[in-house]
Write an enzyme that holds these catalytic residues in place. Structure first.
Site, PDB file in Angstrom:
ATOM      1  N   GLU A 210       0.847  -1.222  -0.263  1.00  0.00           N
ATOM      2  CA  GLU A 210      -0.164   0.080   0.011  1.00  0.00           C
ATOM      3  C   GLU A 210       0.848   1.456   0.147  1.00  0.00           C
ATOM      4  OE1 GLU A 210      -3.262   0.085  -1.077  1.00  0.00           O
ATOM      5  OE2 GLU A 210      -3.537  -1.566   0.383  1.00  0.00           O
ATOM      6  N   HIS A 211       0.483   2.307  -0.756  1.00  0.00           N
ATOM      7  CA  HIS A 211       1.311   3.578  -0.898  1.00  0.00           C
ATOM      8  C   HIS A 211       2.515   3.463  -1.343  1.00  0.00           C
ATOM      9  CE1 HIS A 211      -1.873   6.514   0.253  1.00  0.00           C
ATOM     10  NE2 HIS A 211      -2.303   5.525   1.180  1.00  0.00           N
TER      11      HIS A 211
ATOM     12  N   ASP B  89       3.201   2.005  -4.972  1.00  0.00           N
ATOM     13  CA  ASP B  89       3.222   1.924  -6.443  1.00  0.00           C
ATOM     14  C   ASP B  89       3.883   3.024  -6.805  1.00  0.00           C
ATOM     15  OD1 ASP B  89       0.884   3.192  -5.305  1.00  0.00           O
ATOM     16  OD2 ASP B  89      -0.107   3.177  -7.229  1.00  0.00           O
TER      17      ASP B  89
ATOM     18  N   GLY C 275     -19.766   1.134  -4.081  1.00  0.00           N
ATOM     19  CA  GLY C 275     -19.165   1.885  -3.097  1.00  0.00           C
ATOM     20  C   GLY C 275     -18.565   1.169  -1.744  1.00  0.00           C
TER      21      GLY C 275
ATOM     22  N   SER D 280     -13.669  -1.497  -6.103  1.00  0.00           N
ATOM     23  CA  SER D 280     -13.439  -1.220  -7.524  1.00  0.00           C
ATOM     24  C   SER D 280     -14.573  -1.813  -8.413  1.00  0.00           C
ATOM     25  CB  SER D 280     -12.020  -1.802  -8.209  1.00  0.00           C
ATOM     26  OG  SER D 280     -11.501  -0.701  -9.081  1.00  0.00           O
TER      27      SER D 280
ATOM     28  N   SER E 108     -16.253   0.498 -10.293  1.00  0.00           N
ATOM     29  CA  SER E 108     -16.281   1.338 -11.559  1.00  0.00           C
ATOM     30  C   SER E 108     -15.282   0.407 -12.185  1.00  0.00           C
ATOM     31  CB  SER E 108     -15.797   2.455 -11.139  1.00  0.00           C
ATOM     32  OG  SER E 108     -14.624   2.654 -10.320  1.00  0.00           O
TER      33      SER E 108
ATOM     34  N   GLU F 293     -10.528   6.653 -17.706  1.00  0.00           N
ATOM     35  CA  GLU F 293     -10.547   7.492 -16.475  1.00  0.00           C
ATOM     36  C   GLU F 293      -9.672   8.647 -16.396  1.00  0.00           C
ATOM     37  OE1 GLU F 293     -11.842   6.857 -13.359  1.00  0.00           O
ATOM     38  OE2 GLU F 293     -12.234   4.888 -13.225  1.00  0.00           O
TER      39      GLU F 293
ATOM     40  N   ASP G 257      -6.284  -1.368 -10.334  1.00  0.00           N
ATOM     41  CA  ASP G 257      -7.675  -1.996 -10.365  1.00  0.00           C
ATOM     42  C   ASP G 257      -8.005  -2.717 -11.550  1.00  0.00           C
ATOM     43  OD1 ASP G 257      -7.728  -0.813  -7.795  1.00  0.00           O
ATOM     44  OD2 ASP G 257      -9.191   0.615  -8.323  1.00  0.00           O
TER      45      ASP G 257
END
Length: 399
Positions: free
Chosen positions: A43-44, A46, A133, A137, A139, A171, A183
């Site tokens: 996490e954080h 990439d 929500g 992911s 979307s 996006e 994602d």
């Protein structure tokens, strides 16, 4: 059991529903599936040269599609009333009133920009078992599932990496959201019973066995709006860049923070005098090592070690990177204390959103009840929960 569940729609019913809506025969309808995802660890990092370790999960969006004889496009969804109509010759632009159709039109705009042409229009009907929500992911599942369905229907034969890139570019260029590619990538290339190790910069990746046996990942949604996430994300990124510049200035030849192994960092950290910058760098370097260790743990079928890595990741995100908050801490730390839980951590940007826990299938109900009770008592409203297994990436639905 309190859960964050979407409607449990049976995809076998979708072709018949399509025919009731549009006419024709079920045999003329093509059906595709697209999964949600979780990020197991990483996490954080990439944007700091590290790797992510996501998996597709068995919650799917389904797209039924059929070419038309004219140039019209029709979008409908089982769960969202209303019809969106366009023409394949339209110059697609974002319009807030088009709601979810913007995600679909964004894909079409990117395909047309790449030179793909459509001889006729099409009609679709969608249904989803992905909680909207839910932080997993939905979307991106919509983008990639639709892109794959259109590619297969029109014979574009886009490969899976191109499907992922198409989703990300939609996006960026159409939705004006500067997202990463994790994602879309795992949704496009995922395989059941595997996770992938992905370098988001080079898109180098490999599949890793994800054999959980009697254990399940539980997704836990704080149900909190993440108002601080964007500004804090930019701040963290800037702090990491500052720490990297100091390390480079000392003469160490590295490109990114995650080029450093933990033992190298411990010898080097004195050049980053600011304690806050030092904590930010430490998280990135040790989190990247945890990704490598998680891969090894899964290859050795050592789920207990994987659980400990989840716990360590959350502690680092809380203490060193400072992106959790009381809601995520309550979920993860309460989960870690439960019987039948091997480990838990926040996942995603932080300051709200979701956490994941690795829980024995026989303890799922008591786990969710206990964590829900503690969360509601501490926060004042309920969290959302659901258990999941690994799943396949975008595919033609044949079951």
């Amino acid at each position: 059991m309190n859960s964050l569940t979407a409607s449990t729609y049976d995809p076998h019913d979708l072709p018949a529903a399509f025919v009731r809506l549009y006419g024709g025969s079920p045999e003329s309808v093509q059906l595709f599936s697209s999964p949600a995802r979780i990020n197991i660890i990483g996490e954080h990092i990439d944007y700091n040269g590290g790797k992510v370790f996501p998996a597709a999960i068995n919650r799917y969006l389904y797209v039924a599609i059929r070419k038309r004889a004219d140039s019209k496009i029709i979008y409908q969804d089982i769960h969202f009333p209303g019809t969106f109509e366009f023409d394949i010759h339209d110059k697609f632009v974002f319009d807030k009133k088009n709601d979810y159709a913007n995600y679909l039109n964004g894909i079409l705009s990117q395909l047309k920009a790449k030179g793909y042409s459509f001889d006729v229009g099409f009609e679709i009907l969608m249904a989803s078992n992905i909680p909207a929500g839910g932080g997993i992911s939905s979307s991106s599942a919509l983008e990639c599932g639709f892109a794959y369905a259109v590619s297969e229907t029109y014979g574009f034969n886009l490969d899976r990496v191109e499907i992922a890139k198409l989703g990300q570019m939609s996006e960026h260029e159409f939705m004006n959201v500067n997202c990463g590619i994790m994602d879309q990538f795992i949704i496009a290339v995922g395989k059941k019973n595997t996770a992938i190790v992905l370098d988001c910069n080079t898109l180098d990746y490999s599949h890793v066995p994800l054999e959980l046996g009697d254990w399940r990942f539980v997704v836990m949604n704080t149900n909190k709006q993440r108002r601080l996430a964007d500004s804090k994300y930019n701040e963290r990124r800037s702090q990491c860049e500052e720490a990297l510049a100091l390390i480079k200035k000392s003469g160490l030849q590295i490109r990114t923070l995650c080029d450093l192994a933990p033992e190298e960092w411990e010898k080097t950290k004195h050049v980053v005098a600011d304690t806050v910058l030092q904590k930010r760098a430490k998280h990135c370097i040790y989190e990247n090592q945890r990704v490598k260790d998680a891969v090894t743990a899964l290859q050795n079928k050592d789920l207990a070690s994987l659980g400990q890595l989840l716990n360590q990741s959350h502690a680092s995100l809380k203490t060193d990177y400072e992106v959790t908050g009381v809601e995520l801490d309550t979920l993860a730390e309460t989960a870690q204390k439960q019987d039948g839980c091997l480990g838990a951590r926040m996942t995603g940007a932080g300051f709200g959103g979701c956490a994941i826990a690795l829980v024995h299938k026989d303890k799922l109900e008591s786990f969710i009840q206990n964590v829900q009770a503690a969360y509601t008592a501490a926060i004042g409203y309920e969290a959302g929960f659901f258990a999941c297994e690994s799943g396949d990436g975008v595919a033609r639905y044949t079951e």
